[in-house]
Enzyme design. Sequence first.
Site, PDB file in Angstrom:
ATOM      1  N   SER A  75     -24.430  58.741  39.927  1.00 24.81           N
ATOM      2  CA  SER A  75     -24.437  59.299  38.573  1.00 24.81           C
ATOM      3  C   SER A  75     -24.276  60.813  38.591  1.00 24.81           C
ATOM      4  CB  SER A  75     -25.742  58.958  37.860  1.00 24.81           C
ATOM      5  OG  SER A  75     -26.004  57.580  37.905  1.00 24.81           O
TER       6      SER A  75
HETATM    7  N1  SAH Z   1     -28.148  56.151  39.585  1.00 29.35           N
HETATM    8  C1  SAH Z   1     -27.270  55.527  40.574  1.00 29.35           C
HETATM    9  C2  SAH Z   1     -26.111  54.907  39.824  1.00 29.35           C
HETATM   10  C3  SAH Z   1     -25.436  53.841  40.547  1.00 29.35           C
HETATM   11  S1  SAH Z   1     -24.148  53.060  39.620  1.00 29.35           S
HETATM   12  C4  SAH Z   1     -26.802  56.606  41.515  1.00 29.35           C
HETATM   13  O1  SAH Z   1     -26.889  57.771  41.132  1.00 29.35           O
HETATM   14  O2  SAH Z   1     -26.332  56.329  42.616  1.00 29.35           O
HETATM   15  C5  SAH Z   1     -25.001  51.681  38.923  1.00 29.35           C
HETATM   16  C6  SAH Z   1     -25.489  50.645  39.889  1.00 29.35           C
HETATM   17  O3  SAH Z   1     -25.995  49.561  39.109  1.00 29.35           O
HETATM   18  C7  SAH Z   1     -24.431  50.055  40.803  1.00 29.35           C
HETATM   19  O4  SAH Z   1     -24.822  50.212  42.138  1.00 29.35           O
HETATM   20  C8  SAH Z   1     -24.389  48.576  40.397  1.00 29.35           C
HETATM   21  O5  SAH Z   1     -24.158  47.703  41.481  1.00 29.35           O
HETATM   22  C9  SAH Z   1     -25.766  48.368  39.823  1.00 29.35           C
HETATM   23  N2  SAH Z   1     -25.893  47.249  38.891  1.00 29.35           N
HETATM   24  C10 SAH Z   1     -25.048  46.865  37.888  1.00 29.35           C
HETATM   25  N3  SAH Z   1     -25.534  45.791  37.253  1.00 29.35           N
HETATM   26  C11 SAH Z   1     -26.711  45.470  37.862  1.00 29.35           C
HETATM   27  C12 SAH Z   1     -27.669  44.436  37.678  1.00 29.35           C
HETATM   28  N4  SAH Z   1     -27.536  43.490  36.738  1.00 29.35           N
HETATM   29  N5  SAH Z   1     -28.748  44.414  38.494  1.00 29.35           N
HETATM   30  C13 SAH Z   1     -28.920  45.345  39.462  1.00 29.35           C
HETATM   31  N6  SAH Z   1     -28.051  46.343  39.688  1.00 29.35           N
HETATM   32  C14 SAH Z   1     -26.941  46.402  38.903  1.00 29.35           C
END
Ligand code: SAH
Length: 224
Positions: A75
């Site tokens: 993010s």
């Molecule tokens: N705050 C994190 C953002 C990662 S992107 C960072 O800064 O790295 C969002 C993440 O949510 C992804 O890794 C994706 O695989 C996960 N995601 C999406 N839907 C999800 C769900 N239903 N349950 C768990 N994780 C999920």
Amino acid sequence: MNDSFVAANGLNGIGMTSQRTRDRLIARLQDQGIRNYEVLEAIRSTPRHLFVDEALAHRAYEDTALPIGHNQTISQPYIVAHMTELLIEGGPLDRVLEIGTGSGYQTAILARFAKEVYSLERIKALQEKARKRIRALKIHNVVFRYADGSVGMKDKAPFDGILAAAAPSDVPQELLDQLSVGGRLVIPIGEREQKLYRITRTEDGFQREFIEDVRFVPFRSGLR
Ligand code: SAH
């Protein structure tokens, strides 16, 4: 320790990951309205370059989302700072649930403000990398679980804060159910046009505040 010692030993990163580069990011976040000193300090002292692949490390202190593989992104620092502010404004955080560990960067920031952080991720490979990073940074109050976050984490509920880093089309009822009274859920909602909300559980229901327009990766069900 003088600056050249720090640089030579990689403690502070070099070049594009230097302290000066990080300070520029903090100035930018302040310009964008992030006011909470502790949040700014958490961003300043968390080595974001360790949460992306080495090839992208030189861009780690830009205020942008960056690819982390598997079609996901780390993010944007602004959104990490803002969501953290929105969670901590409402009072102390005992237990926090994070949906979407991704790189583990937001997890590391949350770990500064909560007693316990529970973080769910549906992509195993990302979770494993995040777990290693958090361990290397000697952060000990995070529990990772490989799970679909749409059902939350019933066995650890209720939570004072729940933060979703991926956008579902509607607020999952299970997440609302797992908030304590006074607890808040910070979540992006929508498909092409997404809106960030903070939903607070009150004695007699839920109060929903629109925060701003945002762009997140989609919330997906099932495991990978
Ligand atoms: N705050 C994190 C953002 C990662 S992107 C960072 O800064 O790295 C969002 C993440 O949510 C992804 O890794 C994706 O695989 C996960 N995601 C999406 N839907 C999800 C769900 N239903 N349950 C768990 N994780 C999920």
